[in-house]
Design a protein around this motif. Structure first.
Motif, PDB file in Angstrom:
ATOM      1  N   GLN A  49      44.271 -21.512  -3.294  1.00  0.00           N
ATOM      2  CA  GLN A  49      43.110 -22.357  -3.017  1.00  0.00           C
ATOM      3  C   GLN A  49      41.915 -22.039  -3.916  1.00  0.00           C
ATOM      4  O   GLN A  49      40.955 -22.814  -3.953  1.00  0.00           O
ATOM      5  CB  GLN A  49      42.697 -22.207  -1.551  1.00  0.00           C
ATOM      6  CG  GLN A  49      43.786 -22.584  -0.574  1.00  0.00           C
ATOM      7  CD  GLN A  49      43.341 -22.387   0.865  1.00  0.00           C
ATOM      8  OE1 GLN A  49      42.193 -22.686   1.215  1.00  0.00           O
ATOM      9  NE2 GLN A  49      44.226 -21.878   1.699  1.00  0.00           N
ATOM     10  N   GLY A  50      41.972 -20.914  -4.599  1.00  0.00           N
ATOM     11  CA  GLY A  50      40.864 -20.550  -5.469  1.00  0.00           C
ATOM     12  C   GLY A  50      39.592 -20.248  -4.690  1.00  0.00           C
ATOM     13  O   GLY A  50      39.625 -19.630  -3.619  1.00  0.00           O
ATOM     14  N   GLU A  51      38.460 -20.702  -5.202  1.00  0.00           N
ATOM     15  CA  GLU A  51      37.156 -20.405  -4.597  1.00  0.00           C
ATOM     16  C   GLU A  51      36.915 -21.171  -3.299  1.00  0.00           C
ATOM     17  O   GLU A  51      36.063 -20.777  -2.502  1.00  0.00           O
ATOM     18  CB  GLU A  51      36.032 -20.721  -5.594  1.00  0.00           C
ATOM     19  CG  GLU A  51      36.102 -19.939  -6.893  1.00  0.00           C
ATOM     20  CD  GLU A  51      35.865 -18.453  -6.699  1.00  0.00           C
ATOM     21  OE1 GLU A  51      35.344 -18.058  -5.630  1.00  0.00           O
ATOM     22  OE2 GLU A  51      36.193 -17.691  -7.619  1.00  0.00           O
ATOM     23  N   THR A  52      37.656 -22.274  -3.071  1.00  0.00           N
ATOM     24  CA  THR A  52      37.426 -23.056  -1.840  1.00  0.00           C
ATOM     25  C   THR A  52      37.771 -22.270  -0.586  1.00  0.00           C
ATOM     26  O   THR A  52      37.324 -22.628   0.503  1.00  0.00           O
ATOM     27  CB  THR A  52      38.259 -24.347  -1.865  1.00  0.00           C
ATOM     28  OG1 THR A  52      39.645 -24.021  -2.000  1.00  0.00           O
ATOM     29  CG2 THR A  52      37.841 -25.251  -3.002  1.00  0.00           C
ATOM     30  N   VAL A  53      38.531 -21.182  -0.746  1.00  0.00           N
ATOM     31  CA  VAL A  53      38.896 -20.387   0.428  1.00  0.00           C
ATOM     32  C   VAL A  53      37.660 -19.761   1.074  1.00  0.00           C
ATOM     33  O   VAL A  53      37.694 -19.373   2.251  1.00  0.00           O
ATOM     34  CB  VAL A  53      39.913 -19.288   0.037  1.00  0.00           C
ATOM     35  CG1 VAL A  53      39.232 -18.139  -0.709  1.00  0.00           C
ATOM     36  CG2 VAL A  53      40.635 -18.744   1.264  1.00  0.00           C
TER      37      VAL A  53
END
Length: 243
Positions: A49-53
């Motif tokens: 999810q990258g930074e959206t987590v």
């Protein structure tokens, strides 16, 4: 809890609240400062999810506290019906808007998180729908209470409503196990232990603690305001009768 028999007396409760609230406020500020730093800067991004987590650090504690407040309100409602503690009803009246706001925050942040993860802002799966029902239960309780001019009648009707709505809590919890949903299963509170990476778990727990301290502070403040408002209302009624 603030409505236990020892502190059922409004005067004792107010004295207790005055002592506890500064500590809760300070603990909330410190916990939020630490939690936000680790959530935004020190915790790693997710490999998928990258930074959206990072939305998790707002979304998950809001979901936990939304559930926790409703369960606590239902317990207080039962105590109020059985033992007739006025503070139990005051707690429910004070906590309901807080629980509603947290549940709404859970739904909004979940939608923001869901769009890049699932490709949809909203899906009518079991978890999302049951949490939406929880938000409607909070709103229904608030509206029902305000439909009565008499606090006692409104409190009794609201207590019954809360107890009936408890059936939705296990549905929310077990929905990802009972039905095929897009929502991921529990990753923190599991019999096998947390499956989330320690670098993400620690800031998540700190943020959850910050939410708890903040919610405790706000509910105590709202209880004080509700109690003082009822005292003023009682004095005004006595004056009107004397006139």
């Amino acid at each position: 809890m603030p409505f236990t028999p020892r502190f059922a007396n409004p005067g004792k409760f107010l004295r207790l609240a005055d002592r506890v609230m500064p500590w809760l406020g300070a603990a909330a500020l410190a916990s939020f400062a630490v939690g936000i730093y680790f959530a935004l800067y020190a915790s790693p991004p997710d490999y998928q999810q990258g930074e959206t987590v990072r939305i998790m650090y707002v979304h998950v504690p809001a979901a936990w506290l939304g559930l926790m407040i409703y369960v606590t309100m239902a317990l207080a409602a039962g105590i109020g019906l059985i033992a007739r503690h006025a503070l139990a009803d005051i707690f429910c009246a004070a906590a309901a808007p807080v629980g509603a706001v947290l549940t709404a925050l859970c739904l909004v942040t979940g939608s923001i998180w869901g769009e890049p993860t699932w490709g949809a802002w909203w899906v009518w799966d079991a978890r999302l729908t049951s949490v939406l029902i929880l938000f409607l239960l909070y709103c229904g309780y608030i509206v029902l209470r305000r439909a009565f001019d008499d606090h006692e009648k409104g409190g009794k009707a609201g207590a019954v409503f809360l107890l009936l709505g408890v059936v939705n809590i296990p549905i929310i919890h077990f929905s990802v196990q009972w039905w095929n949903t897009l929502h991921q299963p529990a990753s923190v509170f599991r019999m096998q232990g947390p499956s989330i990476a320690p670098g993400m778990l620690r800031p998540l727990l700190v943020m959850a603690l910050a939410y708890i301290f903040y919610v405790g502070f706000v509910i105590l403040l709202r209880m004080k305001m509700e109690l003082l408002a009822r005292r003023i209302e009682a004095v005004e009624m006595v004056r009107e009768e004397e006139v």
